[in-house]
Motif scaffolding. Structure first.
Motif, PDB file in Angstrom:
ATOM      1  N   GLY A 219       0.821  -1.211   0.000  1.00 53.69           N
ATOM      2  CA  GLY A 219       0.000   0.000   0.000  1.00 53.69           C
ATOM      3  C   GLY A 219       0.847   1.250   0.000  1.00 53.69           C
ATOM      4  O   GLY A 219       2.064   1.200   0.198  1.00 53.69           O
ATOM      5  N   LYS A 230      -4.693   8.155   2.030  1.00 54.95           N
ATOM      6  CA  LYS A 230      -4.435   6.826   1.496  1.00 54.95           C
ATOM      7  C   LYS A 230      -4.693   6.840   0.000  1.00 54.95           C
ATOM      8  O   LYS A 230      -5.491   7.635  -0.505  1.00 54.95           O
ATOM      9  CB  LYS A 230      -5.336   5.795   2.172  1.00 54.95           C
ATOM     10  CG  LYS A 230      -5.041   5.579   3.636  1.00 54.95           C
ATOM     11  CD  LYS A 230      -5.955   4.505   4.207  1.00 54.95           C
ATOM     12  CE  LYS A 230      -5.649   4.263   5.678  1.00 54.95           C
ATOM     13  NZ  LYS A 230      -6.541   3.236   6.265  1.00 54.95           N
ATOM     14  N   GLY A 231      -4.036   5.922  -0.716  1.00 55.56           N
ATOM     15  CA  GLY A 231      -4.234   5.871  -2.155  1.00 55.56           C
ATOM     16  C   GLY A 231      -5.692   5.696  -2.527  1.00 55.56           C
ATOM     17  O   GLY A 231      -6.196   6.325  -3.466  1.00 55.56           O
ATOM     18  N   ALA A 232      -6.410   4.851  -1.770  1.00 51.15           N
ATOM     19  CA  ALA A 232      -7.815   4.586  -2.061  1.00 51.15           C
ATOM     20  C   ALA A 232      -8.672   5.829  -1.887  1.00 51.15           C
ATOM     21  O   ALA A 232      -9.721   5.967  -2.527  1.00 51.15           O
ATOM     22  CB  ALA A 232      -8.336   3.464  -1.163  1.00 51.15           C
ATOM     23  N   ASN A 236      -8.716   4.781  -7.476  1.00 53.04           N
ATOM     24  CA  ASN A 236      -7.985   3.553  -7.813  1.00 53.04           C
ATOM     25  C   ASN A 236      -6.680   3.834  -8.539  1.00 53.04           C
ATOM     26  O   ASN A 236      -5.734   3.045  -8.445  1.00 53.04           O
ATOM     27  CB  ASN A 236      -8.865   2.641  -8.664  1.00 53.04           C
ATOM     28  CG  ASN A 236      -9.954   1.975  -7.849  1.00 53.04           C
ATOM     29  OD1 ASN A 236      -9.924   2.013  -6.617  1.00 53.04           O
ATOM     30  ND2 ASN A 236     -10.928   1.366  -8.502  1.00 53.04           N
ATOM     31  N   LYS A 239      -3.771   4.079  -5.979  1.00 46.58           N
ATOM     32  CA  LYS A 239      -3.444   2.956  -5.102  1.00 46.58           C
ATOM     33  C   LYS A 239      -2.156   2.303  -5.592  1.00 46.58           C
ATOM     34  O   LYS A 239      -1.779   2.422  -6.769  1.00 46.58           O
ATOM     35  CB  LYS A 239      -4.600   1.956  -5.091  1.00 46.58           C
ATOM     36  CG  LYS A 239      -5.880   2.522  -4.489  1.00 46.58           C
ATOM     37  CD  LYS A 239      -7.088   1.676  -4.788  1.00 46.58           C
ATOM     38  CE  LYS A 239      -7.052   0.325  -4.097  1.00 46.58           C
ATOM     39  NZ  LYS A 239      -8.320  -0.418  -4.294  1.00 46.58           N
TER      40      LYS A 239
END
Length: 402
Positions: A219, A230-232, A236, A239
């Motif tokens: 991650g 966070k990437g999410a 997408n 991520k």
């Protein structure tokens, strides 16, 4: 097609809202299970079904189905879509009312449902947002409607309502939008892992990888303008699964560069937490002079204890004193058998006024006043404590007489 869902304890408010729209000519009733379109009659029928599950609080379900601008569907087709939506969501034996609205620039309808069925069964609201998206994608295909990309498939997360409001106020893009644009620009250059990290850091973005001891990365998150994403949260496309395919990445070759990036990010976060220039409440930390991380109750208690020690050191009355039995007092200057205040003179009689006694009972009043500042003089604190003491004493006296 999108759906906004609301669950609540009351049916009447939403019902009245929709019926008022009908009266104003801004909406129409497409379908309902009730015998009458009157508010009181509908509420009586709802109350009868509610008797099957009287302890259920959130029995009301309200959703709006929103269609794109180019899909001006007829009433019959919209009603069919609404009923199929209800059936697929599990509301096939339930009270409902369907309203088509004309008060927006896009076609949409509102559905009011009783979660309690005629048999007393309640439709679960577990993962209802995910189920709703699945039903919408299914209906789009069945009715040849414009297919909307689900939130799970979206490469970029859309702006939230708060972000939109902030952009209106400041006329500037949100931190999330800026971060998305920077990362996209860096990825467009097809960098390797080290170049990807260096390019982001040069733009003020701290990268933190979820790296195992074996070097495997599962991650990624990005620190930008005092916030951690966070990437999410970005979509997408941001991520790690998508990032590693967009850059030149090799686990063994790049494990050191990733580890060093993690060390730099961790060091930066640690220094930010102790930097007084960092605004209180940001994601990076709090003022260094606070010396307490939020939630650490033990540290807070220790700090309070240090303050009490300073008060006692300033006030000679709190030096250890001997009690009436000749035994030394405790650390607060209170003898073991009897409370005694040392002032260097005899304690004056009670007839001279409770205010003076109340004032002397407050240790280090001048010192406390200097800590609190002029807005909170120690004398006010004394009087407040005295008034509270008088109130309790009067109450106890009244209870004895009664």
């Amino acid at each position: 097609m999108t759906a906004d869902q609301v669950k609540g304890k009351g049916f009447r408010g939403a019902l009245r809202y929709n019926l008022k729209k009908v009266e104003q000519g801004k909406a129409k009733v497409l379908d309902m299970t009730f015998t009458s379109g009157k508010e009181d009659s509908i509420m009586r029928e709802v109350a009868l079904v509610r008797m099957l599950r009287p302890n259920l609080q959130k029995y009301f379900y309200h959703t709006s189905l929103n269609f794109p601008l180019n899909e001006n569907l007829g009433d019959e087709q919209m009603n069919m879509i609404a009923n199929e939506y209800l059936n697929n969501m599990g509301f096939d034996q339930h009270q409902y009312a369907i309203f088509r609205h004309y008060d927006a620039d896009h076609p949409h309808l509102h559905i009011l449902v009783n979660r309690i069925g005629y048999d007393g069964q309640v439709v679960s609201d577990s993962k209802d947002y995910q189920r709703s998206e699945q039903v919408l994608r299914k209906l789009e295909k069945q009715h040849s409607l414009t297919e909307v990309i689900s939130s799970r498939q979206a490469q970029e997360r859309a702006m939230t309502k708060n972000e939109l409001e902030m952009m209106k106020r400041t006329n500037l893009p949100s931190s999330k939008m800026q971060l998305q644009e920077i990362i996209k620009d860096v990825l467009s250059r097809k960098p390797d892992t080290a170049q990807f990290i260096q390019a982001l850091e040069s733009k003020g973005i701290n990268v933190l990888f979820n790296q195992a001891s074996t070097g495997f990365v599962s991650g990624i998150s990005y620190g930008y303008e005092g916030m951690q994403f966070k990437g999410a949260q970005l979509g997408n496309a941001y991520k790690w699964q998508a990032i590693k395919n967009a850059i030149s990445y090799e686990q063994e070759r790049d494990r050191t560069a990733i580890y060093q990036a993690n060390v730099r990010t961790t060091d930066w976060q640690r220094s930010a937490r102790t930097d007084k220039s960092v605004p209180r409440g940001t994601a990076t930390g709090i003022h260094a002079d606070t010396k307490v991380i939020a939630g650490n109750r033990k540290d807070i208690q220790q700090s309070a204890g240090k303050l009490q020690d300073q008060i006692r050191a300033k006030d000679s009355r709190y030096q250890p004193a001997a009690g009436a039995d000749g035994q030394p007092g405790n650390q607060y200057g209170v003898p073991n058998q009897k409370y005694r205040i040392q002032r260097g003179t005899d304690i004056q009689s009670q007839q001279q006024g409770w205010q003076q006694v109340g004032h002397q009972a407050l240790p280090g009043s001048d010192f406390i006043g200097s800590l609190l500042g002029t807005d909170h003089p120690a004398g006010d604190m004394d009087q407040s404590a005295l008034n509270e003491f008088k109130r309790k004493r009067k109450k106890r006296k009244g209870q004895r007489l009664g």
